[in-house]
Design an enzyme around this catalytic site. Structure first.
Site, PDB file in Angstrom:
ATOM      1  N   CYS A   8       0.855  -1.194   0.000  1.00  0.00           N
ATOM      2  CA  CYS A   8       0.000   0.000   0.000  1.00  0.00           C
ATOM      3  C   CYS A   8       0.892   1.245   0.000  1.00  0.00           C
ATOM      4  CB  CYS A   8      -0.875  -0.005   1.248  1.00  0.00           C
ATOM      5  SG  CYS A   8       0.125   0.079   2.736  1.00  0.00           S
ATOM      6  N   HIS A  37       5.082  -5.952   8.603  1.00  0.00           N
ATOM      7  CA  HIS A  37       4.803  -7.297   9.087  1.00  0.00           C
ATOM      8  C   HIS A  37       5.002  -8.311   7.968  1.00  0.00           C
ATOM      9  CE1 HIS A  37       2.357  -5.792  12.764  1.00  0.00           C
ATOM     10  NE2 HIS A  37       3.651  -5.891  13.009  1.00  0.00           N
ATOM     11  N   HIS A  69       2.901   2.002  11.682  1.00  0.00           N
ATOM     12  CA  HIS A  69       1.905   1.929  12.760  1.00  0.00           C
ATOM     13  C   HIS A  69       1.920   3.133  13.686  1.00  0.00           C
ATOM     14  CE1 HIS A  69       1.463  -2.106  11.538  1.00  0.00           C
ATOM     15  NE2 HIS A  69       2.495  -2.593  12.177  1.00  0.00           N
ATOM     16  N   GLU A 121      -0.333  -0.281  16.455  1.00  0.00           N
ATOM     17  CA  GLU A 121      -1.037   0.942  16.030  1.00  0.00           C
ATOM     18  C   GLU A 121      -2.034   1.376  17.102  1.00  0.00           C
ATOM     19  OE1 GLU A 121      -3.052   0.895  12.155  1.00  0.00           O
ATOM     20  OE2 GLU A 121      -4.459   2.379  12.945  1.00  0.00           O
ATOM     21  N   THR A 157      -6.732   1.608  11.455  1.00  0.00           N
ATOM     22  CA  THR A 157      -6.851   1.827   9.998  1.00  0.00           C
ATOM     23  C   THR A 157      -7.156   0.565   9.192  1.00  0.00           C
ATOM     24  OG1 THR A 157      -4.454   1.616   9.875  1.00  0.00           O
ATOM     25  CG2 THR A 157      -5.340   3.853   9.906  1.00  0.00           C
ATOM     26  N   SER A 213       0.747 -10.246  10.249  1.00  0.00           N
ATOM     27  CA  SER A 213       0.195  -9.007   9.700  1.00  0.00           C
ATOM     28  C   SER A 213      -1.304  -8.940   9.962  1.00  0.00           C
ATOM     29  CB  SER A 213       0.476  -8.966   8.193  1.00  0.00           C
ATOM     30  OG  SER A 213      -0.483  -8.181   7.536  1.00  0.00           O
TER      31      SER A 213
HETATM   32  S1  SF4 Z   1      -2.896   2.844   7.071  1.00  0.00           S
HETATM   33 FE1  SF4 Z   1      -1.703   0.980   6.930  1.00  0.00          FE
HETATM   34  S2  SF4 Z   1      -2.692  -0.163   5.266  1.00  0.00           S
HETATM   35 FE2  SF4 Z   1      -3.386   1.966   5.088  1.00  0.00          FE
HETATM   36  S3  SF4 Z   1      -1.994   2.946   3.637  1.00  0.00           S
HETATM   37 FE3  SF4 Z   1      -1.205   3.297   5.707  1.00  0.00          FE
HETATM   38  S4  SF4 Z   1       0.230   1.627   6.091  1.00  0.00           S
HETATM   39 FE4  SF4 Z   1      -1.037   1.032   4.356  1.00  0.00          FE
END
Ligand code: SF4
Length: 273
Positions: A8, A37, A69, A121, A157, A213
């Site tokens: 991501c 992770h 996180h 997180e 998130t 993860s």
């Molecule tokens: S919150 Fe987590 S899953 Fe979403 S973009 Fe950020 S790192 Fe990636």
């Protein structure tokens, strides 16, 4: 392949920041906890001299990278006071959730964090809420809470929108005023809906990503609800031949911290027949 599978935005950004740190500094580089992770990526980074530590106390010099996180802001202050270079790779989506949690507390509201109690997180969100928020993992856990006046909600998130919705539904009966910040990141919700759609249309589904993860584990749960023949693997080596009996097509999705090269190995294995 499901849309939105693999790295991501936040993970790509954190890895780029780690790479840039190795390029500009000859001093030791550490990440506070594994940067993502995914054990295979963490191992590859170790070979480039980027080592994960459990605490700032373990670091005496060099750079410390804060992972996507996020952390308790006090930890960054401690690192700066020790003279360490701090590279803050907290994902902007997580930073936004932290800001909302801090604002709700500053405004004098009770705060509920929807998320996994033991996830880093969530620990960071809790710290931003002055450690005064209540963490709930699901709506069932609301049973232990009494009635409240004004409550603000923030969410880890990588949670699913369904879980947030059921907690919010439960809170409507217990609160006079409810402020909900949907801090689920768009990458997560897009990935989850694309994976669910694909899982419902294939013979078998593979969810590729670290067993540690949270977002990959949740993807696995979501896909299993749509397709009982869903397997969570970290690498192609884990695919068992018996899984493929009677299977004409396989759907694949991957967590936010799964690199393309691991996905390619899975695809190559499946296509090799
Ligand atoms: S919150 Fe987590 S899953 Fe979403 S973009 Fe950020 S790192 Fe990636």
């Amino acid at each position: 392949m499901a849309k939105h599978a693999g790295y991501c935005y936040g993970v790509q950004r954190a890895l780029k920041m780690a790479r840039e740190a190795t390029e500009r500094s000859s001093k030791p580089i550490h990440t506070l906890g594994p940067i993502i992770h995914n054990p295979q990526v963490v191992e590859a980074l170790e070979q480039q001299g980027v080592n994960a530590v459990g605490s700032v106390d373990e670091v005496t010099a060099g750079t410390i990278i804060i992972r996507t996180h996020g952390v308790d802001p006090k930890i960054m202050d401690i690192a700066t006071d020790k003279g360490l270079e701090v590279v803050d790779a907290t994902c902007p989506f997580v930073a936004k959730a932290q800001d909302k949690a801090a604002k709700l507390i500053a405004d004098g509201h009770d705060v509920i964090i929807v998320g996994e109690r033991n996830h880093p997180e969530v620990a960071g969100l809790l710290a931003c809420a002055a450690n005064r928020a209540v963490v709930v993992e699901n709506a069932q856990e609301l049973a232990g809470l009494g009635d409240m006046e004004t409550v603000g909600v923030v969410v880890q998130t990588t949670q699913s929108i369904e879980n947030l919705r059921s907690v919010v539904d439960g809170l409507l009966n217990k609160t006079k005023e409810l402020i909900v910040y949907n801090t689920i990141c768009s990458a997560t919700s897009q990935r989850q809906s694309a994976a669910a759609e694909l899982a419902g249309s294939v013979d078998m589904m593979l969810v590729v990503g670290g067993k540690n993860s949270a977002n990959t584990t949740r993807l696995n749960i979501i896909c299993k609800e749509k397709n009982r023949r869903t397997h969570h693997i970290e690498t192609a080596d884990e695919i068992e031949v018996v899984w493929l009996e009677g299977v004409g097509n396989v759907g694949i999705t991957a967590g936010a911290s799964t690199p393309d090269w691991i996905l390619k190995e899975v695809i190559d294995y499946l296509e090799s027949g």
